[in-house]
Design a protein around this motif. Structure first.
Motif, short mmCIF file in Angstrom:
data_model
loop_
_atom_site.label_atom_id
_atom_site.label_comp_id
_atom_site.label_asym_id
_atom_site.label_seq_id
_atom_site.Cartn_x
_atom_site.Cartn_y
_atom_site.Cartn_z
N ARG A 23 -14.33 -4.46 -3.19
CA ARG A 23 -14.82 -3.28 -2.48
C ARG A 23 -14.02 -2.31 -2.34
NH1 ARG A 23 -18.07 -7.23 1.56
NH2 ARG A 23 -19.44 -8.04 0.39
N LEU A 24 -12.78 -2.58 -2.06
CA LEU A 24 -11.82 -1.56 -1.82
C LEU A 24 -10.30 -2.22 -2.21
CD1 LEU A 24 -10.13 -1.76 0.90
CD2 LEU A 24 -12.31 -1.24 2.08
N VAL A 25 -9.62 -1.07 -2.39
CA VAL A 25 -8.13 -1.60 -2.71
C VAL A 25 -7.18 -0.63 -1.95
CG1 VAL A 25 -6.32 -2.14 -4.55
CG2 VAL A 25 -8.92 -2.41 -4.81
N ARG A 26 -6.29 -1.30 -1.21
CA ARG A 26 -5.26 -0.35 -0.55
C ARG A 26 -3.86 -0.69 -1.19
NH1 ARG A 26 -8.30 -2.52 4.06
NH2 ARG A 26 -9.34 -1.01 4.93
N LEU A 27 -3.34 0.51 -1.62
CA LEU A 27 -2.25 0.80 -2.35
C LEU A 27 -0.95 1.23 -1.77
CD1 LEU A 27 -3.74 1.43 -5.59
CD2 LEU A 27 -3.10 -0.81 -4.94
N PRO A 28 0.48 0.69 -1.87
CA PRO A 28 1.42 1.31 -1.10
C PRO A 28 2.09 2.58 -2.19
CG PRO A 28 2.22 -0.69 -2.20
CD PRO A 28 0.69 -0.48 -2.37
N GLY A 29 1.16 3.87 -2.15
CA GLY A 29 1.82 5.05 -3.14
C GLY A 29 3.05 5.20 -2.80
N ALA A 30 3.65 5.80 -3.73
CA ALA A 30 5.03 6.31 -3.76
C ALA A 30 5.06 7.61 -2.66
CB ALA A 30 5.62 7.06 -5.18
N LYS A 31 3.94 8.47 -2.63
CA LYS A 31 4.09 9.64 -1.92
C LYS A 31 3.47 9.14 -0.38
CE LYS A 31 5.08 13.15 -4.67
NZ LYS A 31 6.14 13.96 -4.57
N ALA A 32 2.47 8.25 -0.38
CA ALA A 32 1.78 7.76 0.86
C ALA A 32 1.10 6.64 0.51
CB ALA A 32 1.06 8.93 1.60
N PRO A 33 0.73 5.64 1.41
CA PRO A 33 -0.42 4.75 1.01
C PRO A 33 -1.71 5.35 0.80
CG PRO A 33 0.82 4.20 2.91
CD PRO A 33 1.43 5.51 2.86
N PHE A 34 -2.56 4.76 0.03
CA PHE A 34 -4.01 5.25 -0.11
C PHE A 34 -4.77 4.17 -0.59
CE2 PHE A 34 -1.95 5.13 -4.31
CZ PHE A 34 -2.97 4.83 -5.40
N THR A 35 -6.22 4.54 -0.32
CA THR A 35 -7.24 3.62 -0.66
C THR A 35 -7.92 4.00 -1.75
OG1 THR A 35 -7.21 3.23 1.73
CG2 THR A 35 -9.23 2.46 0.41
N VAL A 36 -8.47 3.10 -2.60
CA VAL A 36 -9.35 3.29 -3.85
C VAL A 36 -10.79 2.50 -3.40
CG1 VAL A 36 -9.79 2.79 -6.20
CG2 VAL A 36 -7.44 3.11 -5.42
N LEU A 37 -11.84 3.48 -3.56
CA LEU A 37 -13.33 3.16 -3.15
C LEU A 37 -13.86 3.25 -4.51
CD1 LEU A 37 -13.78 4.80 0.30
CD2 LEU A 37 -13.49 2.40 -0.23
#
Length: 85
Positions: A23-37
Motif C-alpha cells: 500500500r505504501l513504501v518508505r525509503l531511505p533516500g540519499a537527500k531525505a527519507p520519503f514515502t511512495v504511495l
C-alpha cells in the motif's frame, strides 16, 4: 492487484528479496527519507544505508539495506539494494 496497490520488487545481486504488493513504501533516500504511495510521480533515485519499510494486507515489513537504487513508475516500485547479510 487490490485497488490502490503498488507492485513492489526488492532485488539484491544474490536474489529476489521481496516480490508482491504494498500500500505504501518508505525509503531511505540519499537527500531525505520519503514515502511512495499509489500514483506517485516517476522517480529514479539513490538509496542510502537505512531501513526500507512497506505495508500491505499482512501488516508492516522492513528490510535493512546498505544502499542501492529505486525506480518508481506506473505504480511499480523496483529496488536494487545491497544488504549486509
Amino acid at each position: 492487484m487490490e485497488d490502490y496497490a503498488l507492485k513492489l520488487e526488492i532485488l539484491s545481486p544474490q536474489k529476489v528479496l521481496f516480490d508482491g504488493e504494498a500500500r505504501l513504501v518508505r525509503l531511505p533516500g540519499a537527500k531525505a527519507p520519503f514515502t511512495v504511495l499509489y500514483n506517485h510521480a516517476p522517480i529514479l533515485t539513490v538509496l542510502e544505508r537505512g531501513i526500507v519499510r512497506w505495508e500491505n494486507a499482512g501488516g508492516e515489513s522492513q528490510l535493512a539495506i546498505a544502499g542501492g537504487f529505486a525506480k518508481v513508475e506506473d505504480n511499480h516500485v523496483e529496488l536494487c539494494v545491497e544488504t549486509d547479510g
